[in-house]
Design a protein around this motif. Sequence first.
Motif, mmCIF file in Angstrom:
data_model
loop_
_atom_site.group_PDB
_atom_site.id
_atom_site.type_symbol
_atom_site.label_atom_id
_atom_site.label_comp_id
_atom_site.label_asym_id
_atom_site.label_seq_id
_atom_site.Cartn_x
_atom_site.Cartn_y
_atom_site.Cartn_z
ATOM 1 N N ARG A 1 0.842 -1.189 0.000
ATOM 2 C CA ARG A 1 0.000 0.000 0.000
ATOM 3 C C ARG A 1 0.882 1.245 0.000
ATOM 4 O O ARG A 1 1.946 1.270 0.627
ATOM 5 C CB ARG A 1 -0.905 0.008 1.232
ATOM 6 N N SER A 2 0.410 2.254 -0.704
ATOM 7 C CA SER A 2 1.091 3.550 -0.649
ATOM 8 C C SER A 2 0.810 4.220 0.691
ATOM 9 O O SER A 2 -0.265 4.023 1.279
ATOM 10 C CB SER A 2 0.613 4.449 -1.789
ATOM 11 N N ASN B 1 9.334 7.843 -4.237
ATOM 12 C CA ASN B 1 8.436 8.394 -5.259
ATOM 13 C C ASN B 1 9.223 8.729 -6.520
ATOM 14 O O ASN B 1 9.909 9.750 -6.581
ATOM 15 C CB ASN B 1 7.734 9.644 -4.722
ATOM 16 N N MET C 1 7.488 6.082 -0.078
ATOM 17 C CA MET C 1 6.058 6.292 -0.328
ATOM 18 C C MET C 1 5.263 4.988 -0.338
ATOM 19 O O MET C 1 4.032 5.007 -0.356
ATOM 20 C CB MET C 1 5.849 6.985 -1.676
ATOM 21 N N LYS C 2 5.952 3.831 -0.312
ATOM 22 C CA LYS C 2 5.232 2.567 -0.400
ATOM 23 C C LYS C 2 6.076 1.447 0.181
ATOM 24 O O LYS C 2 7.301 1.474 0.103
ATOM 25 C CB LYS C 2 4.888 2.242 -1.865
ATOM 26 N N TRP D 1 2.257 6.048 7.408
ATOM 27 C CA TRP D 1 1.901 5.000 6.446
ATOM 28 C C TRP D 1 0.399 4.780 6.340
ATOM 29 O O TRP D 1 -0.073 4.156 5.387
ATOM 30 C CB TRP D 1 2.610 3.697 6.788
#
Length: 429
Positions: free
Chosen positions: A253-254, A297, A343-344, A405
């Motif tokens: 998940r991002s 990112n 970012m993920k 997160w």
Amino acid sequence: MIGPVGLVDCNNFYVSCERVFQPRLEGRPVGVLSNNDGCVIARSAELKALGVEMGTPAFELRDLVRRQGVVLLSSNYELYGDMSARVREVLEELCAGVEPYSIDEMFIHGDGFSRRQLQDHAQEIHRKVRRYTGIPVCVGLAATRTLAKLANRAAKSVPGYAGVCVLSPGSPDAQALLEKTPLGDVWGVGHRLVERLALMGLHTAADLAAQDPKRIRSHFSVTLERTARELQGTPCIEMNDTNRPRDRIMTSRSFGRLTSNQDEIHQAIRQHAQRSAEKLRAQDSKARAVYVFLKTNRHRPDLAQYSPSAIVELDEPTDDSRPILHAATQALQAIYRPNYLFMKAGVMLIDLVDANRQQLSLLDTPQRQADRERNDRLMATLDQLNQKMGRDTVTLGRPSPKAAWHLRCANRTPRWTTQWRELPYVTAR
């Protein structure tokens, strides 16, 4: 007799799920947003009428929210998944077989019906799903899955069908529908195929149905040959077995915002590992290794880029959350680097084996077998509690409630059907 294959499609499914519990949204333009409230992924008919396209960024709709009363909601996948299961339960009571195709589409079987009976049966499905779940559906029935798709499309778009379309092979209605349907709207025919077929003078579903399937195969592929045969009324497309165990299980998940905080990233990895372990047990498999990855990112060239991954082999195949969590933590420690904004994150369980066919070691002792059985009971109890009381009721460690997160979901509605603390309630005056 008509080949009893049908497609039940939930209308504007995500929006309809929201409206079941919020009748005030009926008649209003409603959009559901993607993870982190980024862009529109579901639209009510009223929002479509305003010209809002799928994928429109949420920030571009601020003016419509103010002037037209548009309602934008965060995605509530737990609710949508439960409502989909409820629709399926109703269909299983009414049909000989149900094959889920997506969260809002299900193929059904109705063996043994005459045309008149099939029409009445389709009407009953249309009526009872709405009555028992609150979700409006359209029903298309025909001789094949491809024709059922077209019938469902007609049931949804042609007012005269009133949500139910039953097509007989070779009937005037079926032929008229094929003649009106461009090839781009036929299930499995992509835009590149449309261009190539146009060079042969084929533009509609009727054109393709009129061709010799062997000729289609010689010019294109066996897949398009099957589509042509299906349009002619010959069933030759089978759905994949949705109950077949997956070869690998991934949860990722991002983040709600970029972060370099190792503790927060660790929490995300732990959550993903636990969720993957639940899926593993649900399909009765065990994993031999754990794969962990991080991503920065790539759309931010102004930031340092670093997207590592690592695999940690487990001592023995397992579905126990604890060794899986330990392996995921080891992998994270090996790849994490400070000063990068991530970012993920994701966790994948790989090299899966059937839990009932696991090869045990010759050195196994009665004590190890007893420990394994005790661990199995512990994991089964954990899963049962989370199924009955709501996901994450019992977890290994509790995450920080405001960690980076977590997804942005400023406008998520309550999970009315799966979380005790979010059940609707009525106050007496």
